[in-house]
Design a protein around this motif. Structure first.
Motif, PDB file in Angstrom:
ATOM      1  N   LEU A 199       0.833  -1.207   0.000  1.00 14.88           N
ATOM      2  CA  LEU A 199       0.000   0.000   0.000  1.00 14.88           C
ATOM      3  C   LEU A 199       0.865   1.253   0.000  1.00 14.88           C
ATOM      4  N   VAL A 200       1.976   1.198   0.728  1.00 14.80           N
ATOM      5  CA  VAL A 200       2.881   2.354   0.784  1.00 14.80           C
ATOM      6  C   VAL A 200       3.525   2.597  -0.573  1.00 14.80           C
ATOM      7  N   GLN A 201       3.902   1.521  -1.249  1.00 19.50           N
ATOM      8  CA  GLN A 201       4.528   1.673  -2.562  1.00 19.50           C
ATOM      9  C   GLN A 201       3.534   2.265  -3.564  1.00 19.50           C
ATOM     10  N   ARG A 202       2.306   1.886  -3.524  1.00 22.32           N
ATOM     11  CA  ARG A 202       1.290   2.434  -4.425  1.00 22.32           C
ATOM     12  C   ARG A 202       1.100   3.922  -4.168  1.00 22.32           C
ATOM     13  N   ALA A 203       1.110   4.339  -2.884  1.00 17.22           N
ATOM     14  CA  ALA A 203       0.989   5.759  -2.555  1.00 17.22           C
ATOM     15  C   ALA A 203       2.215   6.521  -3.025  1.00 17.22           C
ATOM     16  N   ARG A 204       3.386   5.875  -2.926  1.00 17.90           N
ATOM     17  CA  ARG A 204       4.621   6.541  -3.349  1.00 17.90           C
ATOM     18  C   ARG A 204       4.620   6.748  -4.858  1.00 17.90           C
ATOM     19  N   ALA A 205       4.121   5.757  -5.593  1.00 24.06           N
ATOM     20  CA  ALA A 205       4.070   5.887  -7.050  1.00 24.06           C
ATOM     21  C   ALA A 205       3.176   7.046  -7.443  1.00 24.06           C
ATOM     22  N   ILE A 256      10.882  15.839  -4.097  1.00 24.82           N
ATOM     23  CA  ILE A 256      10.804  15.551  -2.657  1.00 24.82           C
ATOM     24  C   ILE A 256      11.593  14.291  -2.352  1.00 24.82           C
ATOM     25  N   ASN A 257      12.350  14.347  -1.255  1.00 23.59           N
ATOM     26  CA  ASN A 257      13.143  13.206  -0.805  1.00 23.59           C
ATOM     27  C   ASN A 257      12.301  12.390   0.160  1.00 23.59           C
ATOM     28  N   LEU A 258      11.619  11.387  -0.373  1.00 21.55           N
ATOM     29  CA  LEU A 258      10.722  10.556   0.437  1.00 21.55           C
ATOM     30  C   LEU A 258      11.500   9.397   1.036  1.00 21.55           C
ATOM     31  N   PRO A 270       9.014  -1.691   8.723  1.00 24.28           N
ATOM     32  CA  PRO A 270       9.605  -2.968   9.169  1.00 24.28           C
ATOM     33  C   PRO A 270       9.026  -4.144   8.387  1.00 24.28           C
ATOM     34  N   ASP A 271       9.837  -5.201   8.256  1.00 28.51           N
ATOM     35  CA  ASP A 271       9.397  -6.374   7.509  1.00 28.51           C
ATOM     36  C   ASP A 271       8.429  -7.247   8.299  1.00 28.51           C
ATOM     37  N   ASP A 272       8.457  -7.138   9.625  1.00 29.03           N
ATOM     38  CA  ASP A 272       7.626  -8.026  10.459  1.00 29.03           C
ATOM     39  C   ASP A 272       6.262  -7.439  10.799  1.00 29.03           C
ATOM     40  N   LEU A 273       5.814  -6.447  10.064  1.00 29.67           N
ATOM     41  CA  LEU A 273       4.496  -5.865  10.370  1.00 29.67           C
ATOM     42  C   LEU A 273       3.388  -6.847   9.990  1.00 29.67           C
ATOM     43  N   PRO A 274       2.345  -6.945  10.753  1.00 30.71           N
ATOM     44  CA  PRO A 274       1.235  -7.844  10.408  1.00 30.71           C
ATOM     45  C   PRO A 274       0.422  -7.267   9.247  1.00 30.71           C
ATOM     46  N   THR A 275      -0.359  -8.139   8.633  1.00 32.01           N
ATOM     47  CA  THR A 275      -1.226  -7.658   7.560  1.00 32.01           C
ATOM     48  C   THR A 275      -2.339  -6.791   8.152  1.00 32.01           C
ATOM     49  N   LEU A 276      -2.867  -5.910   7.321  1.00 35.88           N
ATOM     50  CA  LEU A 276      -3.883  -4.939   7.761  1.00 35.88           C
ATOM     51  C   LEU A 276      -5.209  -5.253   7.086  1.00 35.88           C
ATOM     52  N   GLN A 277      -6.260  -5.416   7.924  1.00 38.31           N
ATOM     53  CA  GLN A 277      -7.596  -5.614   7.399  1.00 38.31           C
ATOM     54  C   GLN A 277      -8.205  -4.248   7.116  1.00 38.31           C
ATOM     55  N   ALA A 278      -8.305  -3.867   5.831  1.00 39.23           N
ATOM     56  CA  ALA A 278      -8.801  -2.543   5.478  1.00 39.23           C
ATOM     57  C   ALA A 278      -9.144  -2.499   4.005  1.00 39.23           C
ATOM     58  N   ASP A 279      -9.692  -1.364   3.583  1.00 34.34           N
ATOM     59  CA  ASP A 279      -9.950  -1.106   2.168  1.00 34.34           C
ATOM     60  C   ASP A 279      -8.655  -0.556   1.594  1.00 34.34           C
ATOM     61  N   GLY A 280      -7.969  -1.368   0.764  1.00 32.65           N
ATOM     62  CA  GLY A 280      -6.657  -0.983   0.280  1.00 32.65           C
ATOM     63  C   GLY A 280      -6.683   0.299  -0.522  1.00 32.65           C
ATOM     64  N   LYS A 281      -7.710   0.485  -1.345  1.00 36.32           N
ATOM     65  CA  LYS A 281      -7.779   1.687  -2.181  1.00 36.32           C
ATOM     66  C   LYS A 281      -7.858   2.939  -1.305  1.00 36.32           C
ATOM     67  N   ARG A 282      -8.668   2.853  -0.199  1.00 35.36           N
ATOM     68  CA  ARG A 282      -8.848   4.021   0.669  1.00 35.36           C
ATOM     69  C   ARG A 282      -7.587   4.279   1.501  1.00 35.36           C
ATOM     70  N   ILE A 283      -6.860   3.225   1.883  1.00 41.10           N
ATOM     71  CA  ILE A 283      -5.624   3.421   2.634  1.00 41.10           C
ATOM     72  C   ILE A 283      -4.581   4.101   1.753  1.00 41.10           C
ATOM     73  N   VAL A 284      -4.486   3.660   0.452  1.00 38.16           N
ATOM     74  CA  VAL A 284      -3.558   4.328  -0.467  1.00 38.16           C
ATOM     75  C   VAL A 284      -3.956   5.794  -0.627  1.00 38.16           C
ATOM     76  N   GLN A 285      -5.280   6.053  -0.700  1.00 42.37           N
ATOM     77  CA  GLN A 285      -5.745   7.431  -0.858  1.00 42.37           C
ATOM     78  C   GLN A 285      -5.395   8.257   0.376  1.00 42.37           C
ATOM     79  N   ILE A 286      -5.503   7.652   1.573  1.00 49.19           N
ATOM     80  CA  ILE A 286      -5.153   8.357   2.812  1.00 49.19           C
ATOM     81  C   ILE A 286      -3.666   8.705   2.808  1.00 49.19           C
ATOM     82  N   LEU A 287      -2.813   7.710   2.485  1.00 49.06           N
ATOM     83  CA  LEU A 287      -1.369   7.946   2.503  1.00 49.06           C
ATOM     84  C   LEU A 287      -0.975   8.974   1.452  1.00 49.06           C
TER      85      LEU A 287
END
Length: 854
Positions: A695-701, A716-718, A723-740
């Motif tokens: 989701l973060v990569q989609r927002a970065r793109a 901008i220097n983003l 972390p690699d050990d983060l758990p999966t997130l139960q959410a609407d992926g499109k809306r999370i990308v839009q938030i980020l």
């Protein structure tokens, strides 16, 4: 100089004058000789002077001697008279002491100027007592408890002049009455041994005959007089005069010979009298046939009878008749009530009648001796019934009541008592009130007790009644003030349509004269008065209100409505039935509030219409813009692909700028559409399992496509910290990308080109925190609250103004996921925005919980 003490002695003045005259004459001779020597010389030559001097001295000497002798004789006579008077006083004192000594009592005097004195014969108290000192030693003739009571009472008597009356028991079993009273400049204690009336005593054998005189069993005449006292018309009249109910006495011919005040008042109410004058001759309130029927039934009765419904117009009354020694008597009592039990008078038993009364009653004969009382009287004043039955006088009862503080506190008690005892001269009943020191208020009626004299007292404790009346008056005053202070007009009507209660506002609302309202007019009169103020519709309005006032339907309920008056005023009214059958009308002038309501309603409708138009416009514009925008983006991509030949550097910058701004415009259109969906409540979430890194990569793109670093600006220097050990997130992926994307683009807008923007992700228990930090100039505190408001984009430190929708959309979608956004400044500059999202579930929450560990 003669001392004053000598000059004041009797006989001194005449002798002093004579001696002074002689001395003056002698002293004057040389002066006279010196003044006129010629005259003296002539006199001496003639020999007259010596003779005159001698004669003068002799004359004055005789006069002085006579006056001195007369003064001496007068002084001796006065001394002898004083001595005789002193002897008489001593003789009277001895007689009084001898008289006290013969009385069956012992009197002890304490005075400030004389030592304690004991008068009387000590053996009358106990055979073991021989002297006054033995009497003062209470332990010799009283048990321990009585010694303590008498000693305490005597101390209070000597220290505070507080009287008392005690009944004691001596060691030999005799009853001793101890009475303490103030006496002149001292106090006195009288100790008296109670004498048995049945058995003669050795000291007073002559008192044994008192029992035979007072015992009704031994004196039939006394018993007969007591038994027939209640049947005497004069005695019945004395008692009936105290009643607050209609009562009367008929003679042997059936004519009314006496009627009390309540009877005369009833006769006036029935129209038999012009006014209730107690001094007027009594009139008949019953029909002649009813009187004959009543007397006929009474003649056939044993003593008394009661007749129901004697007066049809007054069904609450019940007639009670009873026989007297001459004629009959009767009274009208409430149904099933005989509060004074007067029917018992028919039996001729005054004691029984009095005892049956609830009110305290006491009867005294013409000599002021108590002859009858009831238990209520003894209990009312806390008096011993055995003591009262001994036939004590009213004077003694008053003294006892004073000691108990059951009489009014007055400065001159003796004068008050003399005035009180003048009641024995009363010719008719009177009412009086005592205000006692303990706070009680005693009301009593005193009336002559028959033809032989005496008094009847009926007492009542009206303290609670006065308290209730005072509280009622206070409550009425509060209610009146509250009613007068109301902005509503209030009018209360009785069932017959007459005005009973109103406040000043009713006069203002309907232009009614205050003097008319004070006369309690009928509602018809009010309607006529209202017509004068409102000729067009005033009488019609009140005619319709009258139907609600005189409505006798038992199931009636509140009636409300609005009156549109001819003067343009709007009046709301309410007709409320009251439990007692009355009706309360309330009026409120709602003209101003109704105008406000109409204006607000019109404005609300206009706003609702504008909002609908805005939503339709936004949706229409958004969809209309998307089609040309898609064409612009397509042609820009085509130019950038070198399909039609290579582009120089400036052409490529322009092409990238077109593509970037087109992407920004596309995001803006999406935000507007999403916002309308949220406002309409139709926005939905498509929950699924997502890797936060994707989701973060989609927002970065998306951010890279928008902020390309065109026009020579450094991009901008983003920096990402995921972390690699983060758990999966139960959410609407499109809306999370839009938030980020919205958070990152907002940070890029308020940061310098080439500055660093950091995105970090953290997991704490069941929550995931997404943190965006920038190194821009920061947002002032006064603008932070506005950042989440719609269309509130601001220019900060010369940066471009945003549309103000990014953070609004982000906040709306975070709340749909059940999370929250926090906003804070960084030191020394920059901003930190933290998004708190639940990991395991996506719950829409209007008030999301605060995450742990955030």
């Amino acid at each position: 100089m003669i001392p004053a003490a000598i000059r004041r002695r009797k006989g001194f003045r005449p002798a002093y004058l004579a001696a002074a005259s002689t001395a003056t004459l002698i002293a004057a001779s040389p002066a006279l000789a010196q003044t006129n020597p010629q005259i003296v010389k002539s006199a001496m030559m003639s020999g007259a002077v010596p003779m005159a001097v001698t004669a003068g001295l002799a004359l004055f000497g005789l006069l002085a001697a006579g006056l001195a002798l007369k003064s001496r004789n007068r002084a001796g006579a006065q001394a002898r008279q004083a001595s005789e008077e002193l002897a008489l006083i001593r003789s009277d004192l001895d007689d009084y002491e001898a008289l006290l000594a013969t009385m069956p009592e012992v009197t002890i005097f304490w005075s400030e100027t004389h030592p304690v004195r004991v008068l009387g014969s000590p053996p009358v108290l106990s055979e073991t007592l021989r002297s006054g000192e033995d009497v003062l030693n209470f332990n010799l003739w009283l048990p321990g408890d009585d010694v303590g009571k008498l000693d305490a009472a005597a101390s209070q008597l000597r220290l505070r002049s507080r009287g008392f009356d005690l009944t004691l028991t001596s060691l030999d079993g005799a009853t001793i009455r101890a009475v303490g009273r103030p006496s002149g400049s001292g106090v006195a204690l009288k100790l008296r041994r109670a004498i048995s009336l049945d058995v003669p005593t050795p000291l007073f054998p002559e008192r044994a005959d008192i029992a035979e005189h007072l015992d009704p069993a031994r004196n039939p005449r006394f018993l007969s007089a007591a038994a027939t006292a209640g049947a005497d018309p004069s005695s019945a009249r004395a008692i009936l005069s105290l009643l607050h109910k209609p009562a009367w006495i008929r003679d042997a011919d059936g004519q009314i010979s006496y009627a009390n005040t309540a009877y005369m008042q009833l006769a006036a109410r029935m129209g038999k009298l012009a006014r209730p004058d107690p001094s007027a001759s009594p009139v008949e309130i019953f029909a002649p046939s009813d009187v004959r029927n009543q007397l006929g039934q009474l003649a056939g009765a044993e003593a008394a009878l009661s007749i129901s419904d004697p007066l049809p117009q007054y069904p609450q009354f019940e007639l009670v008749l009873f026989k007297l020694s001459e004629g009959s008597a009767g009274y009208l009592g409430h149904v099933e009530q005989d509060p004074l039990g007067l029917a018992a008078l028919a039996q001729g038993q005054v004691p029984g009648v009095i005892e049956a009364l609830v009110a305290p009653v006491v009867v005294f004969d013409k000599n002021g001796r108590l002859v009858h009382f009831n238990s209520a009287y003894a209990e009312f004043f806390g008096l011993d019934e055995a003591w009262l039955k001994s036939g004590v006088s009213e004077k003694l009862i008053l003294d006892k009541l004073r000691n108990k503080e059951h009489l009014p506190a007055v400065a001159d008690y003796q004068g008050w008592k003399r005035e009180h005892l003048k009641n024995y001269q009363l010719k008719q009943a009177k009412e009086d009130t005592w205000y006692l020191p303990d706070g009680r208020t005693i009301n009593f009626v005193v009336a002559p007790a028959g033809g032989d004299g005496g008094l009847i007292y009926v007492f009542e404790d009206v303290s609670e009644k006065l308290k209730l009346e005072t509280e009622k008056k206070a409550l009425v005053n509060v209610q009146r003030e509250t009613l007068n202070a109301l902005s509503e007009g209030v009018a209360v009507f009785s069932p017959d349509g007459r005005l009973r209660l109103h406040n000043p506002k009713i006069s203002v609302l309907w232009k009614l004269p205050t003097n008319l309202l004070a006369e309690h007019p009928h509602i018809n009169e009010l309607a006529k008065a209202v017509k004068e103020g409102f000729p067009e519709d005033g009488q019609r309005i009140w005619g319709e209100l009258k139907r609600n006032v005189v409505n006798l339907n038992p199931t009636r309920s509140d009636v409300t409505g609005r009156i549109n008056r001819s003067d343009g005023r709007l009046i709301d009214y309410c007709a409320t039935p009251l439990p007692d059958g009355q009706v309360m009308l309330t009026f409120v002038d709602v003209t101003q509030s109704a105008n406000y309501e109409r204006v607000l309603k019109e404005r609300n409708e206009a706003l609702e219409t504008a909002d609908r138009l805005k939503d339709a416009f936004v949706q229409s514009v958004s969809y209309e813009l998307r089609s040309p925008l898609t064409n612009i983006i397509g042609f820009a991509d085509l130019l950038a692909s070198d399909a039609f030949g290579p582009l120089n550097e400036r052409q490529r910058q322009y092409t990238d700028y077109i593509r970037a701004q087109s992407a920004t415009l596309g995001v803006l259109i999406d935000n507007i559409l999403d916002l309308t969906h949220v406002d309409a409540g139709i926005a939905e979430l498509e929950i699924d399992e997502h890797d936060i890194r994707d989701l973060v990569q989609r927002a970065r793109a998306g951010l890279d496509a928008t902020f390309t670093g065109s026009d020579g600006e450094e991009p901008i220097n983003l920096t990402l910290d995921i972390p690699d050990d983060l758990p999966t997130l139960q959410a609407d992926g499109k809306r999370i990308v839009q938030i980020l994307y919205n958070l990152l683009s907002n940070a890029a807008k308020f940061s310098d080109p080439g500055s660093r923007v950091t995105l970090r992700a953290e997991a704490h228990d069941n929550w995931m925190n997404l943190i965006v930090e920038d190194e821009g100039f920061g947002v002032p505190a006064e603008l932070r609250n506005a950042m989440f408001q719609r269309f509130e984009g601001r220019s900060v430190e010369g940066r471009s103004r945003g549309a103000g929708l990014g953070l609004t959309i982000a906040n709306a979608f975070v709340q749909l996921h059940g999370g929250s956004i926090s906003f804070e400044g960084r030191e020394p500059h920059g901003t930190r925005v933290t998004v708190h999202l639940p990991i395991k579930s996506a719950v829409q929450s209007a008030a999301p919980a605060e995450p742990q560990g955030a």
